[in-house]
Scaffold this motif. Structure first.
Motif, short mmCIF file in Angstrom:
data_model
loop_
_atom_site.label_atom_id
_atom_site.label_comp_id
_atom_site.label_asym_id
_atom_site.label_seq_id
_atom_site.Cartn_x
_atom_site.Cartn_y
_atom_site.Cartn_z
N ALA A 104 107.53 57.85 -88.46
CA ALA A 104 107.31 57.87 -89.90
C ALA A 104 106.49 56.68 -90.37
CB ALA A 104 108.64 57.91 -90.64
N ALA A 105 106.50 55.59 -89.61
CA ALA A 105 105.75 54.39 -90.01
C ALA A 105 104.38 54.33 -89.36
CB ALA A 105 106.53 53.13 -89.66
N THR A 106 104.06 55.35 -88.59
CA THR A 106 102.71 55.45 -88.04
C THR A 106 101.96 56.40 -88.95
OG1 THR A 106 103.34 57.21 -86.52
CG2 THR A 106 103.51 54.95 -85.68
N PHE A 107 101.03 57.13 -88.42
CA PHE A 107 100.20 57.99 -89.26
C PHE A 107 100.67 59.42 -89.30
CE2 PHE A 107 97.63 54.58 -87.40
CZ PHE A 107 97.40 53.86 -88.56
N LEU A 108 101.89 59.66 -88.82
CA LEU A 108 102.43 61.02 -88.80
C LEU A 108 103.36 61.24 -89.99
CD1 LEU A 108 103.26 61.22 -85.00
CD2 LEU A 108 101.25 62.12 -86.17
N GLN A 121 91.25 55.53 -101.83
CA GLN A 121 92.57 55.13 -101.33
C GLN A 121 92.47 53.85 -100.49
OE1 GLN A 121 93.32 58.93 -99.43
NE2 GLN A 121 95.16 59.19 -100.68
N ARG A 122 91.46 53.80 -99.64
CA ARG A 122 91.27 52.62 -98.80
C ARG A 122 91.00 51.39 -99.66
NH1 ARG A 122 86.61 53.46 -96.18
NH2 ARG A 122 85.56 51.86 -97.34
N GLU A 123 90.15 51.54 -100.64
CA GLU A 123 89.83 50.41 -101.52
C GLU A 123 91.05 49.97 -102.32
OE1 GLU A 123 87.18 48.45 -101.55
OE2 GLU A 123 86.62 49.66 -99.82
N ARG A 124 91.88 50.92 -102.71
CA ARG A 124 93.11 50.56 -103.44
C ARG A 124 94.01 49.70 -102.57
NH1 ARG A 124 97.96 54.44 -105.31
NH2 ARG A 124 99.04 52.93 -106.60
N ALA A 125 94.19 50.11 -101.30
CA ALA A 125 95.01 49.31 -100.38
C ALA A 125 94.41 47.93 -100.19
CB ALA A 125 95.15 50.03 -99.04
N VAL A 126 93.10 47.85 -100.05
CA VAL A 126 92.43 46.56 -99.88
C VAL A 126 92.64 45.69 -101.12
CG1 VAL A 126 90.16 45.44 -99.68
CG2 VAL A 126 90.75 47.37 -98.19
N ARG A 127 92.49 46.26 -102.30
CA ARG A 127 92.68 45.50 -103.55
C ARG A 127 94.11 44.99 -103.67
NH1 ARG A 127 89.99 49.68 -105.96
NH2 ARG A 127 91.90 50.38 -106.96
N ILE A 128 95.07 45.85 -103.39
CA ILE A 128 96.48 45.44 -103.49
C ILE A 128 96.76 44.31 -102.51
CG2 ILE A 128 98.86 46.16 -103.01
CD1 ILE A 128 98.07 48.93 -104.12
N PHE A 129 96.29 44.47 -101.27
CA PHE A 129 96.54 43.44 -100.27
C PHE A 129 95.80 42.15 -100.62
CE2 PHE A 129 96.16 41.08 -96.37
CZ PHE A 129 97.47 41.08 -95.95
N ILE A 165 102.04 57.29 -99.01
CA ILE A 165 100.61 57.24 -99.29
C ILE A 165 100.01 55.84 -99.12
CG2 ILE A 165 98.77 57.71 -100.97
CD1 ILE A 165 100.61 59.89 -102.13
N ILE A 166 100.59 54.82 -99.70
CA ILE A 166 99.98 53.49 -99.65
C ILE A 166 100.56 52.60 -98.54
CG2 ILE A 166 101.49 52.36 -101.34
CD1 ILE A 166 97.70 51.97 -101.21
N GLY A 167 101.76 52.88 -98.06
CA GLY A 167 102.42 52.03 -97.08
C GLY A 167 101.67 51.87 -95.77
#
Length: 144
Positions: A20-24, A82-90, A105-107
């Protein structure tokens, strides 16, 4: 999934929590709840699910650390937004954002981005572990 849990118990929970913590797309919360409702020790279930999910997050971090950005985009199936959102948050919250590594979605993207940005495991594991523990402990509390 039910058969795996009934046959393998905590071992099955570990595997499902890891995946569940991987990409599946695996619902580790359902596995945890199913075992607790079937009479398994809630403390053991929370510990196993937390460890399995954290090890899975470290795997995702490793993909980010040693994979390329285009590879991550394809693997995660992320849109550019989505990728940019994760980058911005991080970028804004740093390792504290990893308290949200359990969120849908974001984890996973946050964990991969942390690896991509070169965050050390020493700084990665504590917030991830804490966030995942809080989620599983909260769920176990609601079920007991």
């Amino acid at each position: 999934m039910e058969e795996l849990l009934l046959e393998y118990g905590l071992y099955g929970l570990f595997v499902l929590s890891f995946l569940a913590a991987t990409f599946l797309p695996v619902a580790s919360e359902a596995a945890l709840g199913g075992l607790i409702l079937a009479g398994a020790d809630p403390y053991a279930c929370v510990a196993v699910a937390t460890i399995g999910n954290t090890v899975g997050a470290v795997t995702t971090w490793g993909v980010g650390r040693w994979g390329s950005e285009p590879f991550l985009t394809r693997l995660l199936g992320l849109s550019a937004a989505q990728r940019e959102r994760a980058v911005r948050i991080f970028a804004r919250y740093g390792s504290w954002s990893l308290l949200l590594a359990w969120t849908p979605i974001i984890g996973d993207p946050l964990c991969a981005v942390a690896g991509l940005f070169g965050l050390t495991l020493k700084r990665f594991i504590p917030p991830v572990l804490l966030g995942k523990l809080a989620r599983y402990a909260g769920l176990a509390y609601l079920l007991s």
